[in-house]
Design a protein around this motif. Structure first.
Motif, PDB file in Angstrom:
ATOM      1  N   GLN A 117       0.827  -1.208   0.000  1.00 32.36           N
ATOM      2  CA  GLN A 117       0.000   0.000   0.000  1.00 32.36           C
ATOM      3  C   GLN A 117       0.860   1.257   0.000  1.00 32.36           C
ATOM      4  N   GLN A 118       2.004   1.202   0.686  1.00 29.83           N
ATOM      5  CA  GLN A 118       2.895   2.356   0.688  1.00 29.83           C
ATOM      6  C   GLN A 118       3.377   2.669  -0.724  1.00 29.83           C
ATOM      7  N   LEU A 119       3.741   1.627  -1.486  1.00 29.06           N
ATOM      8  CA  LEU A 119       4.189   1.851  -2.857  1.00 29.06           C
ATOM      9  C   LEU A 119       3.058   2.390  -3.719  1.00 29.06           C
ATOM     10  N   PHE A 120       1.872   1.828  -3.577  1.00 26.65           N
ATOM     11  CA  PHE A 120       0.748   2.308  -4.384  1.00 26.65           C
ATOM     12  C   PHE A 120       0.390   3.741  -4.031  1.00 26.65           C
ATOM     13  N   ASP A 121       0.552   4.108  -2.768  1.00 30.78           N
ATOM     14  CA  ASP A 121       0.306   5.506  -2.375  1.00 30.78           C
ATOM     15  C   ASP A 121       1.317   6.429  -3.050  1.00 30.78           C
ATOM     16  N   LEU A 122       2.556   6.004  -3.108  1.00 30.54           N
ATOM     17  CA  LEU A 122       3.584   6.816  -3.757  1.00 30.54           C
ATOM     18  C   LEU A 122       3.357   6.900  -5.265  1.00 30.54           C
ATOM     19  N   LEU A 123       2.734   5.857  -5.833  1.00 31.98           N
ATOM     20  CA  LEU A 123       2.439   5.855  -7.270  1.00 31.98           C
ATOM     21  C   LEU A 123       1.126   6.555  -7.598  1.00 31.98           C
ATOM     22  N   GLY A 124       0.359   6.867  -6.564  1.00 39.09           N
ATOM     23  CA  GLY A 124      -0.904   7.579  -6.765  1.00 39.09           C
ATOM     24  C   GLY A 124      -2.009   6.736  -7.354  1.00 39.09           C
ATOM     25  N   LYS A 125      -1.896   5.405  -7.224  1.00 38.91           N
ATOM     26  CA  LYS A 125      -2.919   4.538  -7.810  1.00 38.91           C
ATOM     27  C   LYS A 125      -2.831   3.162  -7.179  1.00 38.91           C
ATOM     28  N   ASN A 126      -3.972   2.546  -6.925  1.00 38.45           N
ATOM     29  CA  ASN A 126      -4.022   1.158  -6.467  1.00 38.45           C
ATOM     30  C   ASN A 126      -4.140   0.245  -7.690  1.00 38.45           C
ATOM     31  N   TYR A 127      -3.098  -0.506  -7.935  1.00 34.66           N
ATOM     32  CA  TYR A 127      -3.060  -1.397  -9.094  1.00 34.66           C
ATOM     33  C   TYR A 127      -3.578  -2.780  -8.701  1.00 34.66           C
ATOM     34  N   SER A 128      -4.222  -3.433  -9.661  1.00 31.20           N
ATOM     35  CA  SER A 128      -4.499  -4.855  -9.471  1.00 31.20           C
ATOM     36  C   SER A 128      -3.188  -5.612  -9.686  1.00 31.20           C
ATOM     37  N   ASN A 129      -3.184  -6.870  -9.280  1.00 34.19           N
ATOM     38  CA  ASN A 129      -1.963  -7.666  -9.459  1.00 34.19           C
ATOM     39  C   ASN A 129      -1.548  -7.727 -10.918  1.00 34.19           C
ATOM     40  N   GLU A 130      -2.508  -7.929 -11.789  1.00 37.31           N
ATOM     41  CA  GLU A 130      -2.215  -8.044 -13.216  1.00 37.31           C
ATOM     42  C   GLU A 130      -1.682  -6.717 -13.765  1.00 37.31           C
ATOM     43  N   GLU A 131      -2.287  -5.608 -13.344  1.00 34.36           N
ATOM     44  CA  GLU A 131      -1.851  -4.296 -13.834  1.00 34.36           C
ATOM     45  C   GLU A 131      -0.430  -3.980 -13.380  1.00 34.36           C
ATOM     46  N   PHE A 132      -0.141  -4.261 -12.095  1.00 35.77           N
ATOM     47  CA  PHE A 132       1.193  -3.926 -11.592  1.00 35.77           C
ATOM     48  C   PHE A 132       2.249  -4.861 -12.184  1.00 35.77           C
ATOM     49  N   ASP A 133       1.880  -6.111 -12.368  1.00 37.62           N
ATOM     50  CA  ASP A 133       2.800  -7.057 -12.994  1.00 37.62           C
ATOM     51  C   ASP A 133       3.136  -6.602 -14.408  1.00 37.62           C
ATOM     52  N   GLU A 134       2.137  -6.116 -15.143  1.00 35.11           N
ATOM     53  CA  GLU A 134       2.350  -5.638 -16.504  1.00 35.11           C
ATOM     54  C   GLU A 134       3.227  -4.383 -16.510  1.00 35.11           C
ATOM     55  N   LEU A 135       2.993  -3.469 -15.539  1.00 32.00           N
ATOM     56  CA  LEU A 135       3.808  -2.256 -15.441  1.00 32.00           C
ATOM     57  C   LEU A 135       5.267  -2.611 -15.180  1.00 32.00           C
ATOM     58  N   CYS A 136       5.488  -3.532 -14.262  1.00 35.72           N
ATOM     59  CA  CYS A 136       6.858  -3.958 -13.957  1.00 35.72           C
ATOM     60  C   CYS A 136       7.519  -4.573 -15.185  1.00 35.72           C
TER      61      CYS A 136
ATOM     62  N   LEU B 168       7.722  -8.486 -10.924  1.00 33.50           N
ATOM     63  CA  LEU B 168       7.000  -8.738  -9.680  1.00 33.50           C
ATOM     64  C   LEU B 168       7.175 -10.210  -9.340  1.00 33.50           C
ATOM     65  N   ASP B 169       7.961 -10.465  -8.303  1.00 33.29           N
ATOM     66  CA  ASP B 169       8.295 -11.844  -7.948  1.00 33.29           C
ATOM     67  C   ASP B 169       7.212 -12.476  -7.082  1.00 33.29           C
ATOM     68  N   GLU B 170       6.653 -11.684  -6.160  1.00 35.73           N
ATOM     69  CA  GLU B 170       5.674 -12.259  -5.234  1.00 35.73           C
ATOM     70  C   GLU B 170       4.818 -11.162  -4.606  1.00 35.73           C
ATOM     71  N   ASP B 171       3.556 -11.468  -4.407  1.00 38.54           N
ATOM     72  CA  ASP B 171       2.633 -10.611  -3.654  1.00 38.54           C
ATOM     73  C   ASP B 171       2.208 -11.404  -2.426  1.00 38.54           C
ATOM     74  N   THR B 172       2.572 -10.909  -1.246  1.00 38.03           N
ATOM     75  CA  THR B 172       2.331 -11.669  -0.007  1.00 38.03           C
ATOM     76  C   THR B 172       0.971 -11.373   0.618  1.00 38.03           C
ATOM     77  N   THR B 173       0.064 -10.738  -0.128  1.00 35.73           N
ATOM     78  CA  THR B 173      -1.205 -10.295   0.455  1.00 35.73           C
ATOM     79  C   THR B 173      -1.962 -11.428   1.140  1.00 35.73           C
ATOM     80  N   GLU B 174      -2.110 -12.542   0.444  1.00 34.39           N
ATOM     81  CA  GLU B 174      -2.905 -13.642   0.989  1.00 34.39           C
ATOM     82  C   GLU B 174      -2.314 -14.166   2.298  1.00 34.39           C
ATOM     83  N   GLU B 175      -1.026 -14.407   2.310  1.00 33.00           N
ATOM     84  CA  GLU B 175      -0.367 -14.927   3.510  1.00 33.00           C
ATOM     85  C   GLU B 175      -0.351 -13.895   4.621  1.00 33.00           C
ATOM     86  N   ALA B 176      -0.135 -12.610   4.250  1.00 33.43           N
ATOM     87  CA  ALA B 176      -0.060 -11.546   5.259  1.00 33.43           C
ATOM     88  C   ALA B 176      -1.393 -11.360   5.978  1.00 33.43           C
ATOM     89  N   LEU B 177      -2.498 -11.440   5.248  1.00 34.74           N
ATOM     90  CA  LEU B 177      -3.811 -11.272   5.875  1.00 34.74           C
ATOM     91  C   LEU B 177      -4.092 -12.382   6.874  1.00 34.74           C
TER      92      LEU B 177
END
Length: 595
Positions: free
Chosen positions: A9-28, A35-44
């Motif tokens: 969320q900190q990165l998305f705040d700095l980017l000014g947009k909340n990306y979906s996983n697919e959108e951010f993966d495509e941007l990277c 984008l190597d890993e999104d820990t959202t599921e495990e973190a929650l």
């Protein structure tokens, strides 16, 4: 490839947009990171804050922290401009004494004034130092940095090298004053092995240790190990003094630039850095660090367009480069040349091909034309001619019932010289400055030692042992830019109860026949055209006296005669050195003469 963890969320705040996983993966992907890993599921599940793990290029030091990743992605999508870094006049100096020449001769420094950290930016500040130490600084052997609370120390500062018992200070997170030697002994303990203990070897055996003092003769740091407790920084620190010591001046300046570029954004005067005057007393040199002067490089628009299969104007190419933090403009009246300004955050840009790559990323790899406008010279793969020659050697040798082996290119100094009864005159072998073990001290200058080591490990196999190798050897040449060059060789050995010289010579004949090279009797005196012959050579101590020969070659009628290799019966001492209780014969050729 480093993997950087950032709060999602900190990165998305700095980017000014909340990306979906697919959108951010495509941007990277488009930007050239992954984008190597999104820990959202495990973190929650664990009630933790989700993180993104992003894999970046090893040479993109500006992407080793969340601040750099956000800045670069914002520039890529057009949401931000490249920061204009400002350098304030120095108010203090760092003196480098001549004694430091013995251990770490270079230093640089800077000050971040009126900085305001929060928990995350402070943690990122510390983490970036760790990542730079592991990456560009090569675990502090090339560069080490220290950060200090400027309000707790007083300039000007002095960088000295002193005997280990000639100074005392309280190390970071300690309460007792220790000498330099006691500090090293403390961090050599088993409990510190995976902490600061892994850096002790850098200075442990030196007669002097590098030390930075303030004007009150109080120790600020013992690089590359640890800072003083007295000058430690915290989240409440308002003025940060950054010092960098190094064995490589260029890398010291790159490290300092990355650190101040990423975190000067938190200063009251944003992107402003206070310089420090560096005075080298051994040569009376004075300079200002950090150096914010942008490098410039000229690149041909035709070169970029021809490689990418495009027809972009200079302005369009400059627009692509701007997305990658590079700023281009036409170079004078030249309608083909672009003058590219390289910011301090991009030390990875070294050559026009680096600018070409960034232009391609800025344009979008997915947008490049798929029709056949790309240069065949650059994009159609083909084997190198020397690899084709090596394949011919392999096929011919295997057809003659020899087996291929693949020994290591590195070997010990004794294996390359003493074990082969050769003397090292210091002009041929490339030696490793800091070998990991005694087995890997030099780059081989002959294929023989590796082949004999392979035979030694297989000496219990049925005799005879007939093996060959086609690989590179390396020789010194001070006249070259790299000071050394590779040369492709082919070699084979016959090991058995008798020497088998006639068999190894027969293999040589088979190889030469494959390359349409005729045998020329009488040393080629009465023959014309392409061919080879052998001459007795008593100058090679690796072979039994009177049983060694050199292989001579003439590529065509009237051409210069060259020695292209040698063969003979290996000296018993050589076989004993490699613990092989049999006789053997050997042949080695320079493959490159057949190109």
């Amino acid at each position: 490839m480093p993997t950087i963890s950032v709060y999602k969320q900190q990165l998305f705040d700095l980017l000014g947009k909340n990306y979906s996983n697919e959108e951010f993966d495509e941007l990277c992907f488009e930007f050239g990171i992954e984008l190597d890993e999104d820990t959202t599921e495990e973190a929650l599940k664990n009630n933790e804050e989700p993180e993104l793990k992003i894999e970046i290029g090893a040479n993109r030091y500006d992407l080793l922290c969340i601040e750099g990743i956000a800045q670069s992605l914002n520039e890529y999508v057009g949401r931000a401009e490249t920061p204009k870094y400002k350098l304030a006049a120095p108010t203090t100096k760092l003196y480098i004494e001549p004694s430091t020449e013995q251990i770490r001769p270079y230093a640089a420094a800077a000050i971040l004034r009126n900085i305001k950290f929060d928990e995350r930016s402070y943690a990122s500040f510390i983490a970036l130092q760790d990542k730079l130490h592991s990456n560009l600084c090569r675990n502090r052997t090339l560069v080490a940095m220290g950060t200090h609370d400027l309000d707790s120390i007083q300039g000007p500062f002095h960088y000295k090298a002193l005997p280990p018992t000639d100074f005392k200070f309280v190390p970071l997170f300690q309460s007792k004053e220790l000498t330099g030697k006691e500090v090293v002994d403390l961090y050599k303990t088993p409990e510190q092995k995976n902490n600061l203990g892994r850096f002790v070897h850098i200075i442990e055996n030196s007669p002097v240790y590098p030390v930075i003092f303030d004007s009150q003769d109080q120790v600020c740091s013992l690089p590359p190990l640890i800072n003083s407790e007295r000058s430690k920084i915290s989240i409440d620190t308002r003025n940060v003094f950054i010092e960098v010591t190094a064995t490589d001046r260029t890398k010291a300046e790159v490290v300092l630039n990355q650190l101040v570029a990423m975190f000067s954004r938190y200063c009251e005067d944003k992107f402003s850095v206070e310089a420090v005057e560096i005075v080298s007393e051994h040569n009376n040199e004075s300079r200002i660090t950090p150096n914010f002067t942008e490098r410039k490089i000229n690149v041909s628009a035709e070169y970029i367009n021809s490689c990418l299969g495009l027809q972009l104007s200079l302005e369009e190419i400059c627009a692509c480069l701007k997305k990658m933090s590079l700023h281009g403009k036409p170079a004078g009246n030249d309608k083909d040349t672009i003058e590219v300004s390289i910011p301090i955050t991009r030390p990875d840009i070294l050559h026009p091909c680096d600018v070409l790559e960034d232009a391609a990323v800025g344009y979008g790899y997915n947008n490049l034309p798929k029709h056949n406008k790309l240069s065949n010279a650059n994009f159609v793969a083909a084997p190198l001619p020397i690899n084709k020659v090596s394949d011919i050697f392999r096929i011919a040798s295997s057809q003659a019932s020899w087996l291929e082996v693949l020994p290591l290119t590195l070997c010990s100094h004794d294996e390359n010289f003493k074990f082969l009864r050769l003397e090292d005159d210091g002009t041929t072998a490339v030696k490793l400055a800091n070998p990991k073990t005694a087995e890997y001290q030099v780059v081989r200058t002959s294929l023989l030692s590796g082949i004999l080591k392979t035979v030694r490990e297989n000496r219990k196999q049925a005799l005879p042992i007939k093996v060959f190798e086609s690989g590179d050897v390396v020789f010194k040449n001070p006249a070259l830019e790299r000071k050394a060059y590779n040369e492709r060789h082919w070699a084979a050995v016959y090991v058995g109860k008798n020497s088998g010289f006639e068999i190894i010579q027969g293999l040589l004949g088979k190889i030469m026949q494959t390359f349409r090279t005729s045998w020329l009797p009488d040393y080629g005196k009465d023959s014309d055209g392409r061919g080879y012959w052998i001459e007795e050579d008593t100058s090679i101590p690796t072979y039994f006296p009177g049983r060694g020969a050199k292989v001579m070659f003439r590529s065509r009628q009237g051409a210069e005669v060259k020695q292209i290799g040698h063969l003979g019966v290996l000296h018993p001492e050589v076989m004993n050195n490699f613990e092989i209780p049999y006789a053997g014969s050997y042949v080695e050729l320079n493959s490159e003469v057949f190109l």
